[in-house]
Write a protein that holds these residues in place. Structure first.
Motif, PDB file in Angstrom:
ATOM      1  N   UNK A  52       0.894  -1.163  -0.084  1.00  0.00           N
ATOM      2  CA  UNK A  52      -0.413   0.153  -0.387  1.00  0.00           C
ATOM      3  C   UNK A  52       1.017   1.089   0.127  1.00  0.00           C
ATOM      4  N   UNK A  53       1.869   1.479   0.811  1.00  0.00           N
ATOM      5  CA  UNK A  53       2.968   2.550   0.698  1.00  0.00           C
ATOM      6  C   UNK A  53       3.591   2.460  -0.730  1.00  0.00           C
ATOM      7  N   UNK A  54       3.872   1.197  -1.131  1.00  0.00           N
ATOM      8  CA  UNK A  54       4.356   1.255  -2.272  1.00  0.00           C
ATOM      9  C   UNK A  54       3.479   1.856  -3.728  1.00  0.00           C
ATOM     10  N   UNK A  55       2.412   1.807  -3.397  1.00  0.00           N
ATOM     11  CA  UNK A  55       1.401   2.307  -4.502  1.00  0.00           C
ATOM     12  C   UNK A  55       0.915   3.564  -4.139  1.00  0.00           C
ATOM     13  N   UNK A  56       1.383   3.707  -2.964  1.00  0.00           N
ATOM     14  CA  UNK A  56       0.930   5.539  -2.198  1.00  0.00           C
ATOM     15  C   UNK A  56       2.112   6.349  -2.801  1.00  0.00           C
ATOM     16  N   UNK A  57       2.986   6.234  -2.566  1.00  0.00           N
ATOM     17  CA  UNK A  57       4.537   6.917  -3.079  1.00  0.00           C
ATOM     18  C   UNK A  57       4.557   6.594  -5.055  1.00  0.00           C
ATOM     19  N   UNK A  58       4.337   5.567  -5.263  1.00  0.00           N
ATOM     20  CA  UNK A  58       4.530   6.033  -6.777  1.00  0.00           C
ATOM     21  C   UNK A  58       3.016   6.884  -7.485  1.00  0.00           C
ATOM     22  N   UNK A  59       1.984   7.098  -6.436  1.00  0.00           N
ATOM     23  CA  UNK A  59       1.351   7.633  -6.994  1.00  0.00           C
ATOM     24  C   UNK A  59       1.427   9.502  -6.684  1.00  0.00           C
ATOM     25  N   UNK A  60       1.887   9.557  -5.588  1.00  0.00           N
ATOM     26  CA  UNK A  60       2.222  10.769  -5.420  1.00  0.00           C
ATOM     27  C   UNK A  60       3.755  11.230  -5.568  1.00  0.00           C
TER      28      UNK A  60
END
Length: 92
Positions: A52-60
């Motif tokens: 989840x954190x990895x996906x959030x970092x990629x999105x941001x």
């Protein structure tokens, strides 16, 4: 005695802050959020949250790139400090 509030809505049609300053603050907040996600990712002991954190970092990061592109497009991005050319200085 009547109290006057300065924070009330005014009739002004002129923006109180410049677009450059507002965009700078938004890009700074996005970069800070990315750092917080990275710290949370590093400190989290739960495996399920890592993805989840990895996906959030990629999105941001995509969002931050859009902000940086706007800064570049408008000529508002400043060049970061650079180092002196030591070889050139030694030859002088």
């Amino acid at each position: 005695m009547q109290i006057k509030w300065d924070s009330e809505v005014s009739k002004s049609t002129i923006a109180p802050f410049s677009d450059k300053m507002m965009l700078f603050h938004i890009v700074t907040l996005v970069a800070t959020a990315s750092g917080y996600y990275g710290a949370a990712f590093a400190l989290s002991q739960r495996r399920d949250l890592g993805l989840k954190y990895e996906m959030l970092i990629a999105e941001i990061t995509k969002y931050a790139e859009d902000g940086a592109n706007l800064l570049i497009k408008n000529g508002w991005m400043e060049q970061p400090p650079t180092f002196d050319d030591r070889d050139k200085l030694a030859k002088q």
